[in-house]
Design an enzyme around this catalytic site. Structure first.
Site, PDB file in Angstrom:
ATOM      1  N   LYS A  88       1.453   4.388  -2.928  1.00  0.00           N
ATOM      2  CA  LYS A  88       1.300   5.810  -2.611  1.00  0.00           C
ATOM      3  C   LYS A  88       2.587   6.592  -2.886  1.00  0.00           C
ATOM      4  O   LYS A  88       2.543   7.711  -3.405  1.00  0.00           O
ATOM      5  CB  LYS A  88       0.878   5.969  -1.143  1.00  0.00           C
ATOM      6  N   ASP A  99       0.830  -1.207   0.000  1.00  0.00           N
ATOM      7  CA  ASP A  99       0.000   0.000   0.000  1.00  0.00           C
ATOM      8  C   ASP A  99       0.867   1.260   0.000  1.00  0.00           C
ATOM      9  O   ASP A  99       0.642   2.187  -0.782  1.00  0.00           O
ATOM     10  CB  ASP A  99      -0.913  -0.017   1.235  1.00  0.00           C
TER      11      ASP A  99
END
Length: 335
Positions: A111, A107
């Protein structure tokens, strides 16, 4: 292709296909906005695209995954083990039933890829971002870090070193005096260094329906305000440069290294000799009492050292008969 503007909060989509989609949006004369894809309600993407465009962004360092930050906070402040803290995060809805994307740092890599492409003005291949999760962080590492004056956070780090990018996500020891050290629970914070503005830090809730919803609705309102259409095009990909991503082996950092050794004469000398032969300079050494079966833990903190040199030293150390295991290696952010 239907000439409709698109707003998304899908970080995996943007990090993997963002450049292709931005090119298509520009061709169709529409906007593609994705503020909600990174750091929830924190206006980091608009900030980089608009407020900070007069700057050359030199560095981005952030806590951009709330789940891992919650787990590490519980381990630090309440003495929980990893599995216990993860279970609590799942019970509170911060972590999925399958927490792999969060705890293994996928994750955060998505980002960082999005942020880096905007901040450094280049297309970033998500597969070239170094990734290391928090599953190997133990209660012992947390306690040693405290003793040394640090806490442990999962950091996303992006640097532009004269056109060569350094992109990595991994657990990091941060000194308690650093602003990011006090970002706890499920909160996010992003530290930005610009050549004109200096140091900035954005802080807030990095996930949740309301923060993410706020970012999505803000994107919709921005599109309406700009009134972009096929006859009023705005370039979405201006000032893109070709930049390479440096090998992780060339990255320079300080390191925390915890080694389990057999309690025999000369073992500390053997370890320091291996480090020295590989150009790894030591800053401090901590040796604790026996943990059972005549095994003791020795913790080293190095000066700034190239990762390749550390890896060579660790490979040799693992071959020493007096070494039971290299239990932990964590990078250190000294300032």
């Amino acid at each position: 292709k239907n000439k409709k503007h698109v707003v998304t909060a899908n970080k995996a989509l943007i990090s993997t296909y963002g450049d292709e989609l931005l090119a298509l949006a520009e061709e169709m004369g529409v906007m593609l906005y994705f503020e909600g894809s990174v750091a929830g309600g924190i206006p980091i993407i608009h900030g980089l695209n608009e407020s900070l465009t007069a700057n050359k962004i030199e560095e981005i360092v952030g806590i951009i995954n709330g789940t891992t930050n919650y787990i590490l906070t519980k381990m630090t402040l309440e003495g929980m083990e990893f599995e216990e803290a993860l279970k609590e995060a799942q019970d509170k809805g911060y972590a999925e039933a399958d927490p792999t994307s969060d705890v293994e740092a996928y994750d955060a890599v998505y980002k960082l890829t999005v942020l880096s492409s905007i901040a450094f003005g280049t297309e970033v291949d998500v597969k070239k971002v170094y990734r290391e999760g928090i599953t190997k962080i133990s209660k012992a590492d947390i306690e040693y870090a405290k003793e040394l004056g640090y806490c442990i956070k999962l950091l996303a780090i992006g640097k532009d070193n004269d056109g060569v990018l350094e992109l990595r996500v991994h657990p990091t020891l941060i000194p308690y005096r650093h602003p990011l050290a006090n970002v706890n629970d499920a909160y996010n914070a992003i530290f930005i260094k610009g050549n004109a503005v200096g140091d900035l830090m954005l802080y807030g809730k990095g996930a949740g329906d309301m923060p993410t919803g706020s970012a999505v609705v803000s994107d919709i309102i921005s599109i309406l305000r700009y009134n972009i259409n096929s006859t009023n095009k705005v370039s979405l990909r201006s000032n893109y440069w070709d930049k390479e991503v440096a090998s992780m082996e060339k990255t320079v950092s300080e390191y925390y290294i915890r080694v389990a050794v057999r309690d025999v004469p000369g073992v500390l000398g053997d370890l320091t000799t291996v480090f020295g032969n590989n150009g790894v300079s030591l800053y401090s050494v901590i040796q604790k009492g026996k943990t059972g079966d005549d095994v003791v833990s020795v913790v080293f903190v190095t000066h700034n050292t190239q990762e390749g040199s550390v890896n060579k030293a660790i490979a040799e150390i693992k071959k020493l008969s007096s070494v039971k295991d290299v239990e932990s290696i964590i990078r250190v952010k000294s300032k």
